[in-house]
Design an enzyme around this catalytic site. Structure first.
Site, short mmCIF file in Angstrom:
data_model
loop_
_atom_site.label_atom_id
_atom_site.label_comp_id
_atom_site.label_asym_id
_atom_site.label_seq_id
_atom_site.Cartn_x
_atom_site.Cartn_y
_atom_site.Cartn_z
N GLU A 1 -16.51 -69.27 -94.34
CA GLU A 1 -17.11 -70.32 -94.77
C GLU A 1 -17.02 -70.84 -95.51
O GLU A 1 -18.12 -72.37 -96.00
CB GLU A 1 -18.18 -69.42 -95.41
CG GLU A 1 -18.47 -68.10 -94.12
CD GLU A 1 -17.81 -66.74 -93.94
OE1 GLU A 1 -16.61 -67.06 -94.31
OE2 GLU A 1 -17.92 -65.95 -93.66
N CYS B 1 -19.19 -61.67 -96.38
CA CYS B 1 -18.78 -61.00 -96.81
C CYS B 1 -19.68 -61.02 -97.92
O CYS B 1 -19.98 -62.18 -98.48
CB CYS B 1 -17.41 -60.91 -97.02
SG CYS B 1 -16.67 -62.85 -98.03
N TRP C 1 19.55 -63.57 -73.99
CA TRP C 1 18.96 -63.65 -74.36
C TRP C 1 18.02 -63.42 -73.23
O TRP C 1 19.05 -64.26 -72.40
CB TRP C 1 18.44 -64.51 -74.96
CG TRP C 1 19.38 -64.75 -76.90
CD1 TRP C 1 19.75 -65.53 -77.51
CD2 TRP C 1 18.87 -63.66 -77.06
NE1 TRP C 1 20.27 -64.98 -78.46
CE2 TRP C 1 19.19 -63.84 -78.79
CE3 TRP C 1 17.94 -62.71 -77.73
CZ2 TRP C 1 19.25 -63.09 -80.02
CZ3 TRP C 1 17.54 -62.10 -79.14
CH2 TRP C 1 18.07 -62.85 -80.15
N ASP D 1 21.55 -52.14 -78.87
CA ASP D 1 21.03 -53.93 -79.27
C ASP D 1 21.42 -54.03 -81.31
O ASP D 1 21.85 -54.81 -81.61
CB ASP D 1 19.97 -53.98 -79.26
CG ASP D 1 20.07 -53.79 -77.84
OD1 ASP D 1 21.21 -53.96 -76.96
OD2 ASP D 1 18.74 -54.60 -77.47
N PRO E 1 12.92 -49.55 -72.68
CA PRO E 1 11.55 -49.21 -71.32
C PRO E 1 11.17 -47.82 -71.53
O PRO E 1 9.58 -47.46 -71.10
CB PRO E 1 12.67 -49.00 -69.98
CG PRO E 1 13.82 -49.86 -70.86
CD PRO E 1 13.81 -50.25 -71.55
N THR F 1 7.42 -47.43 -72.00
CA THR F 1 7.07 -46.30 -71.13
C THR F 1 6.23 -44.92 -71.66
O THR F 1 4.32 -44.43 -70.90
CB THR F 1 7.53 -46.02 -70.02
OG1 THR F 1 8.42 -47.23 -69.38
CG2 THR F 1 7.08 -45.26 -68.83
C1 AOF Z 1 -15.66 -63.42 -94.45
N1 AOF Z 1 -15.05 -64.95 -93.77
O1 AOF Z 1 -13.09 -65.57 -93.14
C2 AOF Z 1 -13.04 -63.44 -93.55
C3 AOF Z 1 -13.70 -62.56 -94.01
O2 AOF Z 1 -9.01 -59.78 -99.45
P1 AOF Z 1 -10.37 -61.08 -98.75
O3 AOF Z 1 -11.21 -61.23 -99.83
O4 AOF Z 1 -9.73 -61.89 -98.51
O5 AOF Z 1 -11.53 -59.98 -98.03
C4 AOF Z 1 -10.80 -59.76 -97.00
C5 AOF Z 1 -11.88 -58.76 -96.15
O6 AOF Z 1 -12.77 -60.36 -96.24
C6 AOF Z 1 -11.54 -58.60 -94.75
O7 AOF Z 1 -11.23 -57.03 -95.13
C7 AOF Z 1 -12.56 -58.43 -93.82
O8 AOF Z 1 -13.98 -57.26 -94.05
C8 AOF Z 1 -13.52 -59.60 -94.67
N2 AOF Z 1 -12.92 -61.05 -94.22
N3 AOF Z 1 -14.83 -62.40 -94.67
O9 AOF Z 1 -16.46 -63.65 -95.12
C9 AOF Z 1 -13.30 -64.51 -93.85
N4 AOF Z 1 -11.89 -63.53 -93.00
ZN ZN Z 2 -15.81 -64.07 -97.08
#
Ligand code: AOF
Ligand code: ZN
Length: 379
Positions: free
Chosen positions: A53, A79, A176, A206, A304, A308
């Site tokens: 945001e 958040c 590989w 490996d 494997p 499994t």
């Molecule tokens: C958002 N926008 O783009 C993301 C969110 O440690 P911080 O500050 O980066 O916060 C991480 C937490 O914020 C993460 O555990 C999740 O709950 C939220 N992620 N929130 O608003 C974002 N990546």
């Molecule tokens: Zn945020």
């Protein structure tokens, strides 16, 4: 697809750019729209960096646009906690859009509806649930861990068309299976997880480092499932200190291999005595323990038998298989088909995705369908 869905799909597409860089945070995308024009885009680019945001609001500012009367589309509830960055809700309220459309709430304790409430209390119209399923699939590991405190388990292997995971030593063939671009992708995958697991057989055959290269500051725990403690003391997983290691064995070896346990521990490597299930390490309780340690994702890299066992015990959440355009014939070993023929159930992968890395195909799919209630977005 409605216009609103198109904008949210664009936000989801932006969010996907963060996959592989933001973990254990969720990947989040954001689009700001004003009179049917996208005026700002943002996504969470890397762990510890600004949230989606904030980047979208900055993007609007960059062209001199304000968010007044705009609609913000965001793939996860903004958040409202003080984390590594300031709360997104406060930045959104200050920018003052008319409406915020959110694909899905953030179930983390610090969010869980509180962000939605805070925006509504500030007089912003909030709609939740647009393209919810896509948003849940995108961050399925994050959602699983937050809700259950157990790690998301991805089974990864690279195979030839005839199902061989390795070349027999001294066979003269290429060591590989998959190509360089696929292997680069695996290192990106390693950087995104908290732990990487293999069986003792893979270590003996490996001697892998099991580290992400380049590490870019990520040092996932290396785990060896080794019920009888067969791991050679000289193996790279024990002797290299780039990432922590954990050797998992059963209680039986405490009497028979006490000295070896001590020698491994003296090298600074953890020996974890696991609960037992039919003489083998109990995967279920190991996963509980990893969850307790805060490990959100576990990458199982073989061989494997181990792959499994995870499938058979219903411990896997996702499969990622790289298929190289190669028939190994007699030079191939570690036959995944042979191991899986012993696995009890037929499994249809959900939300499958096919990519190519030059001439390798890569199929990813989930073991279970991600279901979301079929309710229309709340107004
Ligand atoms: C958002 N926008 O783009 C993301 C969110 O440690 P911080 O500050 O980066 O916060 C991480 C937490 O914020 C993460 O555990 C999740 O709950 C939220 N992620 N929130 O608003 C974002 N990546
Ligand atoms: Zn945020």
């Amino acid at each position: 697809m409605t216009q609103e869905e198109k904008y949210m799909q664009l936000a989801l597409k932006l969010a996907r750019r963060g996959v592989g860089f933001v973990e254990p945070n969720p990947a989040v995308g954001c689009v700001v729209v004003k009179v049917d024009q996208v005026i700002g885009k943002g996504w969470h680019k890397e762990f510890g960096g600004p949230h989606a945001e904030i980047n979208a609001i900055e993007d609007c500012r960059g062209i001199g646009a304000t968010l007044a009367r705009a609609t913000m589309y965001v793939t996860l509830e903004p958040c409202c906690h003080e984390g590594k960055t300031g709360p997104c809700c406060d930045a959104i309220i200050a920018a003052n859009p008319a409406k915020v459309i959110i694909a899905t709430p953030d179930p983390a304790d610090h969010a869980n509806g509180k962000g939605i409430e805070r925006l509504r209390a500030a007089g912003i119209e909030v709609v939740v649930g647009l393209c919810k399923q896509d948003a849940e699939v995108l961050n399925a590991p994050f959602f699983k861990f937050v809700r259950t405190r157990r790690p998301w388990v991805t089974l990864k292997w690279a195979q030839s068309i005839d199902g061989k995971l390795a070349a027999a030593s001294g066979s003269g063939g290429d060591r590989w299976i998959s190509n360089e671009l696929s292997r680069k992708d695996v290192h990106k995958l390693r950087r995104s997880v908290g732990a990487i697991l293999v069986g003792a057989g893979t270590v003996i055959a490996d001697d892998p480092f099991l580290t992400p290269r380049p590490s870019r500051g990520k040092h996932p725990l290396r785990i060896v499932l080794d019920s009888n403690l067969r791991i050679p003391l000289k193996s790279r997983i024990i002797s290299t200190k780039r990432s922590p290691s954990m050797i998992v064995c059963t209680a039986g070896v405490m009497q028979t291999k006490q000295e070896k346990i001590e020698r491994i521990r003296k090298k600074g490597v953890e020996v974890f005595i696991s609960a037992q299930n039919e003489g083998k390490c109990d995967i279920d309780s190991l996963l509980t323990e990893l969850g307790r340690r805060g490990i959100q994702q576990l990458l199982v890299e073989g061989g494997p038998e181990v792959i499994t066992a995870f499938l058979k015990g219903n411990h896997a959440d996702a499969v990622r298989v790289y298929i190289a355009p190669k028939i190994m014939g007699p030079t191939g070993t570690a036959d995944i088909n042979k191991a899986m023929a012993k696995s009890a159930t037929q499994t249809q992968l959900h939300h499958a995705n096919v990519q190519t890395f030059n001439q390798d195909a890569c199929i990813t799919g989930l073991i279970k369908e991600i279901k979301t209630p079929a309710t229309p977005p709340q107004q």
